[in-house]
Design an enzyme around this catalytic site. Structure first.
Site, PDB file in Angstrom:
ATOM      1  N   SER A   1      27.211  -0.340 -57.288  1.00  0.00           N
ATOM      2  CA  SER A   1      27.720  -0.859 -56.346  1.00  0.00           C
ATOM      3  C   SER A   1      26.487  -0.679 -54.676  1.00  0.00           C
ATOM      4  O   SER A   1      25.578   0.434 -54.552  1.00  0.00           O
ATOM      5  CB  SER A   1      28.377   0.564 -55.248  1.00  0.00           C
ATOM      6  OG  SER A   1      29.391   0.482 -54.418  1.00  0.00           O
TER       7      SER A   1
ATOM      8  N   LYS B   1      29.659  -4.243 -57.728  1.00  0.00           N
ATOM      9  CA  LYS B   1      30.673  -4.244 -56.038  1.00  0.00           C
ATOM     10  C   LYS B   1      29.640  -4.614 -54.650  1.00  0.00           C
ATOM     11  O   LYS B   1      28.743  -4.131 -54.737  1.00  0.00           O
ATOM     12  CB  LYS B   1      30.957  -2.920 -56.395  1.00  0.00           C
ATOM     13  CG  LYS B   1      31.752  -2.684 -55.229  1.00  0.00           C
ATOM     14  CD  LYS B   1      33.016  -1.125 -55.609  1.00  0.00           C
ATOM     15  CE  LYS B   1      32.519  -0.068 -54.264  1.00  0.00           C
ATOM     16  NZ  LYS B   1      33.513   1.135 -54.412  1.00  0.00           N
TER      17      LYS B   1
ATOM     18  N   LYS C   1      29.632  -4.093 -50.751  1.00  0.00           N
ATOM     19  CA  LYS C   1      30.436  -3.516 -49.379  1.00  0.00           C
ATOM     20  C   LYS C   1      30.330  -4.709 -48.693  1.00  0.00           C
ATOM     21  O   LYS C   1      29.387  -4.902 -48.571  1.00  0.00           O
ATOM     22  CB  LYS C   1      29.633  -2.644 -49.286  1.00  0.00           C
ATOM     23  CG  LYS C   1      28.807  -1.191 -49.751  1.00  0.00           C
ATOM     24  CD  LYS C   1      30.852  -0.855 -50.248  1.00  0.00           C
ATOM     25  CE  LYS C   1      31.131   0.412 -50.802  1.00  0.00           C
ATOM     26  NZ  LYS C   1      31.570   1.303 -50.582  1.00  0.00           N
TER      27      LYS C   1
ATOM     28  N   ASP D   1      34.005  -4.930 -51.446  1.00  0.00           N
ATOM     29  CA  ASP D   1      34.691  -2.499 -51.651  1.00  0.00           C
ATOM     30  C   ASP D   1      34.404  -3.353 -49.992  1.00  0.00           C
ATOM     31  O   ASP D   1      32.996  -3.058 -49.380  1.00  0.00           O
ATOM     32  CB  ASP D   1      34.286  -1.766 -51.255  1.00  0.00           C
ATOM     33  CG  ASP D   1      34.739  -1.040 -51.408  1.00  0.00           C
ATOM     34  OD1 ASP D   1      36.109  -0.413 -50.927  1.00  0.00           O
ATOM     35  OD2 ASP D   1      34.701   0.098 -51.419  1.00  0.00           O
TER      36      ASP D   1
ATOM     37  N   GLU E   1      38.840  -4.601 -52.826  1.00  0.00           N
ATOM     38  CA  GLU E   1      39.250  -2.789 -52.743  1.00  0.00           C
ATOM     39  C   GLU E   1      38.953  -2.519 -51.254  1.00  0.00           C
ATOM     40  O   GLU E   1      38.365  -2.907 -50.096  1.00  0.00           O
ATOM     41  CB  GLU E   1      38.148  -2.617 -52.728  1.00  0.00           C
ATOM     42  CG  GLU E   1      38.071  -0.497 -52.681  1.00  0.00           C
ATOM     43  CD  GLU E   1      37.412   0.093 -54.301  1.00  0.00           C
ATOM     44  OE1 GLU E   1      36.172  -0.709 -54.872  1.00  0.00           O
ATOM     45  OE2 GLU E   1      36.984   1.688 -54.022  1.00  0.00           O
TER      46      GLU E   1
ATOM     47  N   ASP F   1      41.585   2.134 -52.521  1.00  0.00           N
ATOM     48  CA  ASP F   1      40.312   3.603 -52.956  1.00  0.00           C
ATOM     49  C   ASP F   1      40.956   4.996 -51.513  1.00  0.00           C
ATOM     50  O   ASP F   1      42.172   5.732 -51.726  1.00  0.00           O
ATOM     51  CB  ASP F   1      39.211   3.108 -52.249  1.00  0.00           C
ATOM     52  CG  ASP F   1      38.326   4.815 -52.898  1.00  0.00           C
ATOM     53  OD1 ASP F   1      38.302   5.394 -52.914  1.00  0.00           O
ATOM     54  OD2 ASP F   1      36.914   4.529 -52.485  1.00  0.00           O
TER      55      ASP F   1
ATOM     56  N   LYS G   1      39.054   8.265 -57.650  1.00  0.00           N
ATOM     57  CA  LYS G   1      37.163   9.233 -57.393  1.00  0.00           C
ATOM     58  C   LYS G   1      38.362  11.060 -58.076  1.00  0.00           C
ATOM     59  O   LYS G   1      39.539  11.590 -57.107  1.00  0.00           O
ATOM     60  CB  LYS G   1      37.704   9.203 -56.085  1.00  0.00           C
ATOM     61  CG  LYS G   1      36.960   7.814 -55.708  1.00  0.00           C
ATOM     62  CD  LYS G   1      36.113   7.973 -54.631  1.00  0.00           C
ATOM     63  CE  LYS G   1      35.731   6.160 -54.812  1.00  0.00           C
ATOM     64  NZ  LYS G   1      35.297   5.971 -53.141  1.00  0.00           N
TER      65      LYS G   1
ATOM     66  N   GLY H   1      33.272   6.542 -57.315  1.00  0.00           N
ATOM     67  CA  GLY H   1      32.311   7.414 -57.416  1.00  0.00           C
ATOM     68  C   GLY H   1      31.626   8.297 -55.950  1.00  0.00           C
ATOM     69  O   GLY H   1      31.886   6.991 -54.834  1.00  0.00           O
TER      70      GLY H   1
HETATM   71  O1  OSB Z   1      33.960   3.125 -50.877  1.00  0.00           O
HETATM   72  O2  OSB Z   1      33.988   3.442 -53.396  1.00  0.00           O
HETATM   73  C1  OSB Z   1      33.411   3.619 -51.856  1.00  0.00           C
HETATM   74  C2  OSB Z   1      29.776   5.651 -51.485  1.00  0.00           C
HETATM   75  C3  OSB Z   1      30.752   6.388 -50.408  1.00  0.00           C
HETATM   76  C4  OSB Z   1      31.837   6.339 -49.761  1.00  0.00           C
HETATM   77  C5  OSB Z   1      32.813   5.679 -50.209  1.00  0.00           C
HETATM   78  C6  OSB Z   1      32.373   4.558 -51.456  1.00  0.00           C
HETATM   79  C7  OSB Z   1      30.935   5.077 -52.000  1.00  0.00           C
HETATM   80  C8  OSB Z   1      30.780   4.062 -53.425  1.00  0.00           C
HETATM   81  C9  OSB Z   1      29.833   4.592 -53.990  1.00  0.00           C
HETATM   82  O3  OSB Z   1      30.994   2.643 -53.504  1.00  0.00           O
HETATM   83  C10 OSB Z   1      29.657   4.119 -55.550  1.00  0.00           C
HETATM   84  C11 OSB Z   1      28.863   5.217 -56.537  1.00  0.00           C
HETATM   85  O4  OSB Z   1      29.260   6.174 -56.274  1.00  0.00           O
HETATM   86  O5  OSB Z   1      28.501   4.880 -57.667  1.00  0.00           O
HETATM   87 MG    MG Z   2      35.941   1.959 -51.966  1.00  0.00          MG
END
Ligand code: OSB
Ligand code: MG
Length: 381
Positions: free
Chosen positions: A138, A164, A166, A191, A216, A241, A265, A293
């Protein structure tokens, strides 16, 4: 043989991030997680991790809300009360509503104790079959597209199986186009962490055509209907999510057609048991899932791997090696991705890794201890 927890120590533990991480709502250079050390009456020790974000942006919880709920409610409700399975243990704390991140941390410690008591690794107890998990990364919002391309290049070069990105309004089509142009063959998804409003659906349909695996959580967590409307318009799959906080919400989302894919999660769902229940409902409905995660330290990361070993996890998960985030993790052996695969820890019972208590201590900002006959002792927030 029932298990009774007689003492729980909470540690507020800080690890610095190797690389700053920015999402649509916040930017982080270190993470503070609450580690839960639960001792049973026979002396067995179980560990859990509460991976709540510090601030209430991803969801309503925060580090301090979790500290409060754990120390004032969840731990006192569980101390001294025998249980047979982690699910029974969770029933002792069922009077507390919501607060899933806090709940998940304590439930994880119960699973670790349960596994150690039965001499079985967590993955086997959950019904996990995979030996290795396909790891995805991510990647946060970067100051420039070039810096993002550098991050993608590094992780693709390391062998990660999926990337992924953001996104948020103003950082979506441009980075996606650039990454797709530079890496035409990679498995790519985005995401939004709720950053869009339904009136901005054109910004999302503009992402169709880049061959994304999924988009996402574009909209607010409680807006299942708008996700369903979007899913009907988009070619790209919609993944939920933040919205999926329980099995009943999941069933509503699936009935509405709001989720083509589900990110599972452990923390958001309040534990491994409810996370497995979501997996089971999705498997029954033929909906693909993957393991999300929260930048977990080694304890939560090991638990994520055990969960992701279940057969319904067919898409690459956000369970990268902990070296993507931390220079020094708190467990051994370290969790690493090799050729884009992370091994499910099974060498030891319970979470399957050893917590290095001296490393935890070095990074701990404060502790609190509750015990059967002397609850609410120690330093308090
Ligand atoms: O939306 O998946 C999410 C981290 C903090 C808050 C929200 C998210 C995330 C991640 C981290 O995308 C994914 C990881 O733990 O590698
Ligand atoms: Mg997410």
């Amino acid at each position: 043989m029932p298990i009774t927890i007689t003492e729980v120590e909470l540690s507020l533990t800080r690890l610095d991030l190797v690389h700053e991480f920015e999402t649509s709502s916040h930017r982080k250079s270190h993470l503070d997680h609450i580690l839960i050390r639960a001792t049973a009456s026979d002396g067995t020790v179980g560990w859990g991790e509460c991976a709540s974000p510090s601030d209430p942006y991803y969801c309503g919880e925060s580090t301090w809300s979790c500290w409060h709920i754990l120390s004032e409610y969840l731990v006192p409700l569980l101390l001294g009360r025998p249980w047979e399975t982690p699910r029974d243990a969770a029933r002792h704390t069922a009077a507390v509503s919501g607060n899933n991140f806090a709940r998940a941390g304590l439930e994880m410690a119960c699973w670790d104790l349960y596994g150690k008591t039965r001499g079985a690794p967590l993955a086997d107890l959950l019904g996990g079959t995979a030996e290795r998990i396909a790891a995805g990364v991510s990647l946060g919002i970067e100051p420039t597209v070039d810096q993002l391309l550098e991050q993608v290049s590094r992780h693709v070069g390391d062998g990660y199986r999926r990337v992924k990105l953001k996104i948020r309004p103003g950082w979506d089509i441009e980075p996606v186009r650039a990454v797709r142009a530079a890496f035409p063959g990679i498995a790519l998804q985005v995401d939004a962490n709720t950053a869009y409003i339904p009136g901005q659906s054109d910004l999302l349909t503009a992402l169709d055509g880049f061959g994304l695996l999924m988009i996402e959580q574009p909209y607010a967590e409680d807006d299942l209907l708008s996700h369903a409307e979007l899913a009907a318009r988009l070619d790209t799959a919609v993944c939920l999510d933040e919205s999926i906080t329980s099995v009943p919400v999941l069933r509503t989302a699936l009935r509405l057609g709001a989720a083509d894919v589900v990110n599972i999660k452990v923390s958001r769902l309040g534990g491994l048991h409810p996370a497995k229940a979501v997996h089971d409902v999705c498997a029954e409905a033929g909906v693909p899932v993957w393991c999300g995660g929260m930048h977990e330290f080694g304890i939560g990361r090991a638990a994520n791997l055990a969960l992701a070993a279940l057969p319904g996890f067919t898409l690459p998960s956000d369970v990268s090696g902990s070296d993507k985030y931390y220079r020094r993790d708190i467990v051994s052996p370290p969790i690493r991705a090799v050729d884009g695969l992370v091994e499910v820890p099974r060498a030891l019972p319970g979470i399957g890794v050893t917590v290095e208590e001296h490393v935890v201590a070095e990074h701990t900002l404060r502790t609190w201890t509750g015990a059967v006959d002397r609850t609410n002792e120690g330093s308090r927030p």
